[in-house]
Write a protein that holds these residues in place. Structure first.
Motif, PDB file in Angstrom:
ATOM      1  N   ILE A  88       0.835  -1.205   0.000  1.00  0.00           N
ATOM      2  CA  ILE A  88       0.000   0.000   0.000  1.00  0.00           C
ATOM      3  C   ILE A  88       0.867   1.252   0.000  1.00  0.00           C
ATOM      4  O   ILE A  88       0.531   2.256  -0.634  1.00  0.00           O
ATOM      5  CB  ILE A  88      -0.952  -0.019   1.219  1.00  0.00           C
ATOM      6  CG1 ILE A  88      -2.038  -1.085   1.028  1.00  0.00           C
ATOM      7  CG2 ILE A  88      -1.578   1.348   1.444  1.00  0.00           C
ATOM      8  CD1 ILE A  88      -2.985  -1.227   2.202  1.00  0.00           C
TER       9      ILE A  88
ATOM     10  N   ILE B  81      -1.259   8.576   6.456  1.00  0.00           N
ATOM     11  CA  ILE B  81      -1.655   7.498   5.538  1.00  0.00           C
ATOM     12  C   ILE B  81      -2.797   6.696   6.144  1.00  0.00           C
ATOM     13  O   ILE B  81      -3.790   6.372   5.460  1.00  0.00           O
ATOM     14  CB  ILE B  81      -0.450   6.590   5.212  1.00  0.00           C
ATOM     15  CG1 ILE B  81       0.564   7.344   4.346  1.00  0.00           C
ATOM     16  CG2 ILE B  81      -0.916   5.318   4.502  1.00  0.00           C
ATOM     17  CD1 ILE B  81       1.824   6.552   4.037  1.00  0.00           C
ATOM     18  N   ASP B  82      -2.692   6.385   7.448  1.00  0.00           N
ATOM     19  CA  ASP B  82      -3.772   5.649   8.123  1.00  0.00           C
ATOM     20  C   ASP B  82      -5.080   6.432   8.068  1.00  0.00           C
ATOM     21  O   ASP B  82      -6.160   5.859   7.875  1.00  0.00           O
ATOM     22  CB  ASP B  82      -3.393   5.392   9.582  1.00  0.00           C
ATOM     23  CG  ASP B  82      -2.274   4.363   9.732  1.00  0.00           C
ATOM     24  OD1 ASP B  82      -2.016   3.642   8.744  1.00  0.00           O
ATOM     25  OD2 ASP B  82      -1.659   4.307  10.813  1.00  0.00           O
TER      26      ASP B  82
ATOM     27  N   LEU C  86      -6.553   6.158   4.552  1.00  0.00           N
ATOM     28  CA  LEU C  86      -7.144   4.834   4.360  1.00  0.00           C
ATOM     29  C   LEU C  86      -8.465   4.721   5.110  1.00  0.00           C
ATOM     30  O   LEU C  86      -9.435   4.126   4.606  1.00  0.00           O
ATOM     31  CB  LEU C  86      -6.170   3.753   4.827  1.00  0.00           C
ATOM     32  CG  LEU C  86      -4.897   3.577   3.983  1.00  0.00           C
ATOM     33  CD1 LEU C  86      -3.911   2.663   4.695  1.00  0.00           C
ATOM     34  CD2 LEU C  86      -5.235   3.017   2.603  1.00  0.00           C
TER      35      LEU C  86
ATOM     36  N   LEU D 147     -10.833   1.593   5.070  1.00  0.00           N
ATOM     37  CA  LEU D 147      -9.798   0.562   5.201  1.00  0.00           C
ATOM     38  C   LEU D 147      -9.021   0.759   6.502  1.00  0.00           C
ATOM     39  O   LEU D 147      -8.549   1.860   6.780  1.00  0.00           O
ATOM     40  CB  LEU D 147      -8.818   0.612   4.021  1.00  0.00           C
ATOM     41  CG  LEU D 147      -9.313   0.140   2.656  1.00  0.00           C
ATOM     42  CD1 LEU D 147      -8.199   0.274   1.621  1.00  0.00           C
ATOM     43  CD2 LEU D 147      -9.806  -1.297   2.708  1.00  0.00           C
ATOM     44  N   SER D 148      -8.891  -0.305   7.279  1.00  0.00           N
ATOM     45  CA  SER D 148      -8.050  -0.267   8.485  1.00  0.00           C
ATOM     46  C   SER D 148      -6.908  -1.249   8.268  1.00  0.00           C
ATOM     47  O   SER D 148      -6.878  -2.332   8.847  1.00  0.00           O
ATOM     48  CB  SER D 148      -8.866  -0.635   9.721  1.00  0.00           C
ATOM     49  OG  SER D 148      -9.483  -1.902   9.545  1.00  0.00           O
TER      50      SER D 148
ATOM     51  N   ALA E  71       0.161   0.317   6.108  1.00  0.00           N
ATOM     52  CA  ALA E  71       0.774   0.726   4.845  1.00  0.00           C
ATOM     53  C   ALA E  71       1.722  -0.330   4.305  1.00  0.00           C
ATOM     54  O   ALA E  71       2.057  -0.330   3.116  1.00  0.00           O
ATOM     55  CB  ALA E  71       1.517   2.047   5.019  1.00  0.00           C
TER      56      ALA E  71
ATOM     57  N   GLN F 199     -10.542  -3.767  -2.501  1.00  0.00           N
ATOM     58  CA  GLN F 199      -9.655  -3.169  -1.498  1.00  0.00           C
ATOM     59  C   GLN F 199      -8.529  -2.383  -2.162  1.00  0.00           C
ATOM     60  O   GLN F 199      -8.136  -1.312  -1.681  1.00  0.00           O
ATOM     61  CB  GLN F 199      -9.089  -4.267  -0.600  1.00  0.00           C
ATOM     62  CG  GLN F 199     -10.121  -4.882   0.347  1.00  0.00           C
ATOM     63  CD  GLN F 199      -9.579  -6.107   1.062  1.00  0.00           C
ATOM     64  OE1 GLN F 199      -8.890  -6.933   0.455  1.00  0.00           O
ATOM     65  NE2 GLN F 199      -9.891  -6.239   2.331  1.00  0.00           N
TER      66      GLN F 199
ATOM     67  N   ARG G 274      -9.953   0.923  -3.247  1.00  0.00           N
ATOM     68  CA  ARG G 274     -10.096   1.849  -2.120  1.00  0.00           C
ATOM     69  C   ARG G 274      -8.738   2.428  -1.709  1.00  0.00           C
ATOM     70  O   ARG G 274      -8.621   3.634  -1.437  1.00  0.00           O
ATOM     71  CB  ARG G 274     -10.700   1.124  -0.910  1.00  0.00           C
ATOM     72  CG  ARG G 274     -12.154   0.780  -1.050  1.00  0.00           C
ATOM     73  CD  ARG G 274     -12.757   0.671   0.335  1.00  0.00           C
ATOM     74  NE  ARG G 274     -13.791  -0.343   0.414  1.00  0.00           N
ATOM     75  CZ  ARG G 274     -14.514  -0.556   1.504  1.00  0.00           C
ATOM     76  NH1 ARG G 274     -14.303   0.146   2.593  1.00  0.00           N
ATOM     77  NH2 ARG G 274     -15.445  -1.480   1.522  1.00  0.00           N
ATOM     78  N   ALA G 275      -7.714   1.577  -1.672  1.00  0.00           N
ATOM     79  CA  ALA G 275      -6.383   2.055  -1.290  1.00  0.00           C
ATOM     80  C   ALA G 275      -5.856   3.066  -2.297  1.00  0.00           C
ATOM     81  O   ALA G 275      -5.236   4.072  -1.924  1.00  0.00           O
ATOM     82  CB  ALA G 275      -5.424   0.875  -1.178  1.00  0.00           C
TER      83      ALA G 275
ATOM     84  N   ALA H 174      -7.537   6.320  -1.689  1.00  0.00           N
ATOM     85  CA  ALA H 174      -6.939   6.992  -0.524  1.00  0.00           C
ATOM     86  C   ALA H 174      -5.647   7.685  -0.897  1.00  0.00           C
ATOM     87  O   ALA H 174      -5.367   8.806  -0.456  1.00  0.00           O
ATOM     88  CB  ALA H 174      -6.691   5.970   0.595  1.00  0.00           C
TER      89      ALA H 174
END
Length: 525
Positions: free
Chosen positions: A81, A118-119, A122, A127-128, A131, A142, A145-146, A149
């Motif tokens: 990620i 970054i968290d 996400l 998304l949890s 990275a 997924q 989504r990443a 982000a």
């Protein structure tokens, strides 16, 4: 204020086929949806805005920064990620500093808030994940989504999103809608997701007639389009009536003049008029006929011009007809059977565990569940592209698998050659007739599959399989609506509704599943 301005923009394919012509648009701090048929140039427009493609004519002026989310996220085995955020080296430096192995200079260069930011990015897309998570471990949804982000992470002035809800489950689609509701910059969104388009401030429609802008979201756009269509159809009907009337009037005038001329000739033939009078009448008759002819010509020309002007406002599009031949599947026939199947990709980390599933006859089964629950893995098991770790998987009828890359067609071959390769023994005439039903007529059938847009590629794959004289008795479809324009999707829905074989479908679109008559739903968790 940041803005993007397009002036007389044009772009053509390398072989000279025009895609965009004379596009004049201006984007500001707003959310704009871009809609249109597959192949009309929606993704190309975004590439022109990023500078990855150069216009053949006109200009693109970008005042501000842009970040783009593409339709697909291709990944290498060692990508994480962090690579989407271009942060691999910076995070490695942080790890080094945390371990006490960094120099004073390294510590000074470290961005200590990077990982937290970054968290946070996400989390905005639901998304949890760390990275450091390898991208190959993520589902397609997924990864999308990443990537989204990462696009918002740099806080660009403009977000360019190409089908951002493709591959996303219902929660993911809702997360994208929520993100755009709170976005304070500009966003240009290519999509056929009607729920997402409803959130837009404006809709830009690309077509063979150019670009047209409509205020409001999807419903406002459709309402305005219906009003415009009715007005143009009324204008066209009026122009056709005027042209018919002008032609009839010209014919009546000609016949009337012919009767007068005939009467004059009969009177002259009796010899009771001096020749000078006869000559004068003949000259006046000729002048009258010429004047009437000129008047009729002007009326016909005016009516013809009005008709042509009305026709230029209507885009002529061949309908897509996806009616299918019968498959011959008996109601009692077992189509597939999975018995206590466990499977995955990494030893010790099964994606599917102890699953049993039987489909008999022309059942229509939908596989649902959140991203990462194993939907595409289940389809791969049924298609035989992966084997089970334990249990058995048997598919007992001819089938066709449509994955999200439409890998059943060869991108190096033409659409027609793919059709002939998938249906050996089919004549060229049968091939052309079948492809024409899917809007691949004449030279369009000779286009190389690799040159097609995502939606055109799926339509080509469907044409090659569903147009065959003997369609397969099982269709396996992985998110078939992801790349289809709305008109094509409606036609495919009608075609699949008429299909008499079995269906195994992964889709996050409830309207699509309802339209094709799903009879059973299996939810993975």
């Amino acid at each position: 204020m940041p803005s993007i301005t397009l002036a007389n923009l044009g772009w053509s394919t390398p072989d000279g086929r025009p895609v965009l012509s004379d596009i004049d648009l201006r984007f500001q701090r707003e959310r704009v949806g871009v809609v249109g048929r597959n192949g009309v140039g929606k993704s190309t427009l975004l590439y022109l805005l990023t500078g990855e493609r150069q216009p053949a004519s006109g200009s693109v002026a970008v005042d501000g920064s842009v970040a783009m989310l593409r339709q697909t996220v291709q990944v290498d085995p060692d990508e994480t990620i962090a690579d989407l955020f271009d942060a691999r080296d910076s995070l490695a430096l942080l790890r080094k500093a945390e371990a006490g192995d960094a120099s004073a200079e390294d510590i000074g260069d470290a961005d200590w808030t990077l990982e937290a930011r970054i968290d946070e990015a996400l989390a905005k897309v639901g998304l949890s994940l760390s990275a450091d998570t390898p991208l190959p471990h993520l589902s397609g949804g997924q990864r999308t989504r990443a990537a989204l982000a990462a696009a918002i992470f740099a806080a660009p002035d403009f977000l360019l999103l190409d089908e951002p809800t493709n591959n996303l489950d219902r929660d993911g689609r809702a997360a994208v809608r929520d993100l755009l509701r709170g976005w304070r910059g500009g966003a240009i969104v290519v999509s056929h997701d009607r729920e997402l388009l409803e959130e837009m401030d404006a809709i830009v429609e690309l077509s063979g007639l150019g670009a047209a802008r409509y205020g409001g979201g999807w419903s406002a756009y459709r309402s305005r389009k219906e009003i415009e269509r009715a007005a143009v159809e009324a204008e066209l009907a009026d122009a056709e009536k005027r042209l018919d009337a002008a032609r009839r009037e010209a014919q009546v005038a000609t016949e009337r003049q012919d009767r007068r001329d005939a009467g004059g000739r009969r009177k002259a033939a009796r010899g009771d008029m001096p020749k000078i009078i006869v000559g004068g009448q003949k000259r006046r008759a000729e002048e009258t006929r010429a004047a009437a002819s000129r008047l009729a010509g002007r009326q016909r020309d005016a009516a013809q011009a009005q008709l042509l002007a009305a026709r230029t406002k209507i885009e002529v599009v061949d309908p897509l007809s996806a009616g299918l031949p019968p498959t011959g599947l008996a109601a009692s026939r077992t189509v597939l059977a999975l018995d206590d199947v466990t499977a995955g990709y990494i030893e010790g980390q099964p994606v599917i565990r102890d699953l049993s599933l039987t489909i008999a006859g022309p059942e229509r089964v939908a596989i649902t569940g959140p991203n990462g629950s194993g939907k595409s893995t289940l389809l791969a098991l049924v298609a035989g592209t992966i084997g089970p770790w334990s249990g058995t998987a048997r598919t007992q009828v001819p089938f066709a698998m449509f994955d999200q890359r439409v890998s059943l067609v060869d991108p190096s071959l033409s659409i027609a050659d793919n059709f002939l390769a998938l249906s050996p023994g089919t004549t060229n005439n049968q091939c052309r007739a079948a492809l024409a039903r899917f809007r691949f007529r004449a030279d369009a059938a000779d286009r190389t599959v690799g040159s097609l847009s995502g939606g055109q590629m799926l339509r080509a794959g469907l044409a090659c399989v569903l147009g065959a004289p003997q369609p397969p008795q099982l269709l396996i479809l992985d998110e078939p609506g992801n790349h289809l324009d709305i008109e094509s999707l409606a036609a495919i829905e009608m075609g699949l509704a008429a299909y008499d074989g079995a269906l195994l479908v992964v889709s996050h679109d409830p309207a699509f599943l309802d339209a094709i008559g799903i009879t059973r739903e299996i939810a993975l968790r």
